[in-house]
Design a protein around this motif. Structure first.
Motif, PDB file in Angstrom:
ATOM      1  N   CYS A   1      32.798  31.556  45.104  1.00 36.19           N
ATOM      2  CA  CYS A   1      31.496  31.932  44.540  1.00 36.19           C
ATOM      3  C   CYS A   1      30.610  30.693  44.493  1.00 36.19           C
ATOM      4  CB  CYS A   1      31.696  32.508  43.145  1.00 36.19           C
ATOM      5  SG  CYS A   1      30.165  32.941  42.305  1.00 36.19           S
TER       6      CYS A   1
ATOM      7  N   CYS B   1      30.409  36.832  40.260  1.00 37.58           N
ATOM      8  CA  CYS B   1      31.778  37.143  40.695  1.00 37.58           C
ATOM      9  C   CYS B   1      32.591  37.819  39.597  1.00 37.58           C
ATOM     10  CB  CYS B   1      32.479  35.872  41.158  1.00 37.58           C
ATOM     11  SG  CYS B   1      32.749  34.652  39.857  1.00 37.58           S
ATOM     12  N   LYS B   2      31.970  38.076  38.452  1.00 35.31           N
ATOM     13  CA  LYS B   2      32.607  38.727  37.304  1.00 35.31           C
ATOM     14  C   LYS B   2      33.812  37.951  36.781  1.00 35.31           C
ATOM     15  CE  LYS B   2      31.016  43.308  38.559  1.00 35.31           C
ATOM     16  NZ  LYS B   2      30.246  42.956  39.722  1.00 35.31           N
TER      17      LYS B   2
ATOM     18  N   HIS C   1      35.959  35.991  38.477  1.00 35.59           N
ATOM     19  CA  HIS C   1      37.090  35.789  39.382  1.00 35.59           C
ATOM     20  C   HIS C   1      36.997  34.490  40.169  1.00 35.59           C
ATOM     21  CE1 HIS C   1      38.792  39.714  38.659  1.00 35.59           C
ATOM     22  NE2 HIS C   1      37.572  40.247  38.784  1.00 35.59           N
TER      23      HIS C   1
ATOM     24  N   LYS D   1      35.789  34.260  43.144  1.00 33.37           N
ATOM     25  CA  LYS D   1      35.789  34.582  44.575  1.00 33.37           C
ATOM     26  C   LYS D   1      34.828  35.722  44.844  1.00 33.37           C
ATOM     27  CE  LYS D   1      39.046  31.809  45.919  1.00 33.37           C
ATOM     28  NZ  LYS D   1      38.816  30.770  46.888  1.00 33.37           N
ATOM     29  N   ARG D   2      34.194  35.697  46.016  1.00 36.14           N
ATOM     30  CA  ARG D   2      33.270  36.753  46.440  1.00 36.14           C
ATOM     31  C   ARG D   2      33.654  37.212  47.834  1.00 36.14           C
ATOM     32  NH1 ARG D   2      29.313  39.257  43.887  1.00 36.14           N
ATOM     33  NH2 ARG D   2      27.869  38.876  45.526  1.00 36.14           N
TER      34      ARG D   2
ATOM     35  N   GLY E   1      34.825  30.588  37.890  1.00 32.87           N
ATOM     36  CA  GLY E   1      34.830  31.875  37.220  1.00 32.87           C
ATOM     37  C   GLY E   1      33.936  31.921  35.999  1.00 32.87           C
TER      38      GLY E   1
END
Length: 81
Positions: free
Chosen positions: A28, A55-56, A58, A60-61, A35
Motif C-alpha cells: 500500500c 488497505c483497511k 492489511h 497490501k493492495r 497497515g
C-alpha cells in the motif's frame, strides 16, 4: 525505430502481467505496508494512528493489472453462461 519501440512496449507489458500473476498484491502506498498511518507525537516520536483506510489495515493492495485481469475473467464468465 517503430519496431524497437513496439517490442519494448510488448516486453514491458508481458513482464508486468507475469508480475501480476506471480505476486497479485503490492505494498500500500499510503501506509507503506505498515497497515496504519504513522504520525509524530508532540515530542517528534512516531506513533501508530488509526488503521489505513486504503488497505483497511492489511498493508497490501491488489495490483491494477490483477484487478483488470479479474474483471475481464468475470465479464467472460458472465458472457459464456
Amino acid at each position: 525505430m517503430l519496431i524497437a519501440s513496439t517490442l519494448l512496449l510488448l516486453t514491458t507489458l508481458a513482464g508486468y502481467s507475469l508480475l501480476c500473476t506471480a505476486s497479485p498484491f503490492g505494498t500500500c502506498r499510503t501506509c507503506r505496508g505498515f497497515g496504519h498511518k504513522v504520525v509524530l507525537d508532540r515530542k517528534g516520536r512516531p506513533r501508530r494512528d488509526k488503521p489505513c483506510r486504503r488497505c483497511k489495515g492489511h498493508g497490501k493492495r491488489l495490483r491494477v493489472g490483477r484487478r483488470l485481469t479479474n474483471h475481464s475473467r468475470a465479464v467472460h464468465r458472465a458472457g459464456t453462461r
